[in-house]
Write an enzyme that holds these catalytic residues in place. Structure first.
Site: not given
Ligand code: ADP
Ligand code: MG
Length: 697
Positions: A141, A167, A178, A264, A390
């Site tokens: 993702t 992942k 996730t 991230e 985010n």
């Protein structure tokens, strides 16, 4: 990657995402023992509920996993979709629907476009093959790279193979990324034994991962073991079981570390080791708390050795749990440098430690004085980009009517003031650079990471569109060493950034530079436009060289220095707005190919084509002095820093090439961090550049 007997994998786009792969399949030709570990989040997603109820067990044959949509918190249709998908996958593979496990990751609260997914199942099943990479790609993702791990080990007389993919890069809704991990093996093992080994491995790995403290609704780790290695079935409590447990743990730690590195917005991976705790639970909890502290993470992003935040995080957790542990008696080390012990700060060389903390991986060691239990947790730093990813996704990700997920990152979504400033600044530069030439030396870490390669290609194309005429000269250091190793050539000796090379080595050098790196880079650049042209230094006699002698007359073999640049070919290409991509191989007076330093090649080319700018992309933020970036330096100062040893190793030849370029008339030379995305654009199109700018005295 080596995969276990009897397993095939597939990854395709089924239309949940616009173009990227979003549907993965794992299939075993023989029935498997299956085990799983799942999120403890009480708001679990439908596929997690479904799978958790059906393992550990035997007779499993397949796992189907999608990304882009998490099938989470969507009401009863969540489970209905899982059942429909299981039936479709079972039918396509000729196995029972009960032999299929599902997993999903992506946005939560949005129904899965199940019909779309189901329609793609026959294609998914028919594209199965031994390559696990496609499946790994299909579960990504916000991950920037695939995560794979493998192991082989002997169990009795049988050779057993494990291959896994996973992942995960953050866990914050609604761009819920996730953690998923899928482990395949040809080991013969009883389901209960597989479950206990997997639980132990998960506890030591994925459970110790703290990217952002947010717990997902979809975390799942699934393992399938088909027994085709034909070992005696592994049972609980045996020596083999312990061995398998160790291998699984190593494999899961490997994947967990990859997830941490790719957190991230992460610029660094963080490892927190806690020792001397009264019990393992406390050690695990404290390691995770430190790894999850926003203040610790932010200071690591800033390479700030702020150990006070480590002790504050420890103390806070210890206090709130009412544990009888004294945090003041802890010893704390950052990157191996002790900063606090026996209740007192320790003197340390701050600039040197700051420099160490700029490395891509930062280790925090905490030694408590209470016992002998220890644990390790993994995480990443907290960068501006985490908030951006985010924050943007909250407002800029939207589900379209047909269930696909789109991202709206048009400039319109930013504040008017920001937009005006950005456009005005950029446009003034664009006008200034129109039809000017710039040579970009592409090297260092930027050449290794796929996401950075893509960003680099994108930048070069943008520059071209903005009217600048770029020439790319690439290096190849790590790749050459790697290939030499693989072919069993001696590790070449480096002398001041030059590689001693014999006649055999130079063939490998050419093969890697011109045959591999150059063609790959050209393909990448031409993915979005079609203007890059690969050129070797031999083509049209572009780079004529003479044999170079090392320091003190030392023979370096087939190493040359550029004595003449036949820039006619480049002129023709630039005239027609092509982007030449030069492989730094030189043509000797003897007609042989020579290894040359790409930094030197770039500066000679910049001089020959009268480039306005020369830009070096490397693996440090620029020229550093005691770990701090020098943003601006004159040629005479630069010369002094070479002489006094501030500049060493690979930076020496770069600095010498910079000086030579400026002498030769190149107006400005920049050294930039290729590890930061879009650094070329940031340097050229903004008032305050990044990296080091070298000016004539
Ligand atoms: P590239 O692949 O970009 O040519 P090199 O490894 O050849 O990279 O050169 C860059 C390296 O030079 C840096 O990674 C760093 O280790 C080294 N170096 C030595 N002295 C300095 C300095 N003063 N400032 C920055 N880097 C330096
Ligand atoms: Mg170099």
């Amino acid at each position: 990657m080596k995969t276990p007997r009897g397993f095939t994998y597939a990854g395709i786009n089924c239309g949940i995402k616009a173009a990227r792969k979003d549907l993965a399949l794992v299939f075993s030709e023989a029935p498997c023992a299956a085990a799983g570990c799942f999120t403890v989040n009480a708001a679990r997603a439908a596929p997690v509920r479904d799978a958790a109820a059906r393992v550990p067990s035997t007779g499993l044959r397949a796992i189907v996993a999608n990304s882009g949509s998490a099938n989470s918190l969507v009401g009863p249709r969540g489970q209905a979709d899982v059942l429909a998908i299981r039936a479709a996958v079972g039918a396509a593979l000729g196995v029972d629907a009960n032999a299929v496990l599902c997993a999903s990751t992506g946005v939560i609260g949005v129904p899965l476009p199940a019909q779309r997914l189901i329609a793609a199942v026959p294609l998914l099943a028919s594209t199965r093959g031994p390559a696990i990479e496609h499946a790994a790609e299909a579960v990504m993702t916000t991950d920037t790279r695939v995560k794979l791990a493998g192991r082989t080990l002997r169990v009795g007389t049988a050779e057993v193979t494990f291959a896994a993919f996973g992942k995960g890069s953050g866990m914050l809704a609604p761009e819920l990324a996730t953690l998923l991990a899928f482990i395949t093996t040809d080991l013969a093992i009883a389901p209960a034994a597989l479950q206990s080994a997997l639980s132990r491995a998960t506890r030591a790995s994925f459970d110790m991962l703290n990217i952002d403290g947010a717990m997902s609704t979809n975390d799942a780790v699934l393992a399938l073991a088909n027994g085709l290695a034909k070992n005696t079935q592994v049972e609980e409590g045996t020596a083999e079981h312990a061995l398998v447990g160790d291998a699984l743990e190593e494999l899961c730690v490997d994947l967990a570390r990859q997830v941490a590195e790719d957190g991230e917005g992460a610029t660094k991976a963080v490892e927190v080791r806690v020792h001397g705790a009264p019990d393992v639970e406390a050690a695990r909890d404290l390691a995770r708390s430190v790894a999850g502290s926003n203040l610790v993470k932010a200071s690591i992003f800033g390479a700030d050795p702020n150990w006070g935040r480590v002790i504050a995080a420890l103390g806070a957790r210890i206090g709130s749990r009412r544990w009888p542990i004294d945090p003041l008696r802890a010893t704390v080390a950052l990157q191996g440098v002790c900063v606090y012990t026996d209740g007192c700060p320790v003197d340390y060389d701050a600039p040197a430690l700051r420099a160490k903390m700029r490395q891509p991986s930062v280790v925090v060691d905490v030694q408590l004085a209470e016992g002998s239990a220890g644990a390790i947790a993994w995480g990443c730093d907290l960068s501006y980009d985490y908030v951006k990813i985010n924050a943007d996704y909250t407002s800029l990700t939207h589900a379209t009517v047909d269930g696909t997920v789109a991202r709206d990152d048009r400039l319109t979504n930013y504040t008017p003031g920001f937009k005006r400033a950005l456009l005005v600044e950029a446009l003034s530069y664009i006008a200034k650079f129109s039809n000017k030439r710039a040579v970009v030396k592409y090297g260092g870490a930027a050449m290794v990471k796929d996401s950075l390669k893509a960003a680099f290609a994108n930048d070069i194309n943008l520059l071209r569109t903005a009217g600048l005429l770029p020439v790319v000269v690439h290096g190849g250091g790590p790749e050459i060493s790697h290939t030499m190793d693989k072919l069993g050539h001696d590790k070449s000796a480096f002398v001041d950034g030059l590689r001693a090379t014999d006649r055999e080595d130079v063939k490998v050098v050419e093969m890697v530079l011109t045959g591999k790196i150059n063609t790959e880079l050209v393909s990448l650049l031409n993915q979005s436009s079609a203007h890059a042209v690969g050129v070797s230094g031999k083509d049209a006699g572009l780079l004529r060289v003479r044999r170079l002698m090392g320091e003190g007359g030392r023979d370096l073999g087939m190493v040359g220095e550029v004595i003449h640049v036949n820039h006619e070919l480049l002129e023709v290409l630039l005239e027609k707005k092509y982007v030449p991509v030069v492989s730094p191989v030189g043509l000797g007076e003897d007609g042989e190919g020579y290894n040359i330093n790409a930094d030197q090649a770039a500066s000679e080319i910049a001089i020959a084509i009268k480039a306005e700018k020369l830009i070096y992309l490397t693996d440090v933020p620029g020229i550093l002095e005691r770990g701090e970036l020098i943003t601006d330096i004159s040629t005479s100062e630069l010369r002094r820093k070479i002489d006094d040893g501030t500049i060493k190793g690979g930076m020496v030849i770069k600095a010498q090439s910079v000086l030579r370029a400026i002498e030769g008339g190149v107006a400005s030379v920049h050294i930039l961090d290729g590890r930061a995305t879009h650094s070329v654009i940031a340097e050229l199109f903004t008032d305050r550049g990044v990296g080091t700018l070298v000016r004539r005295d």
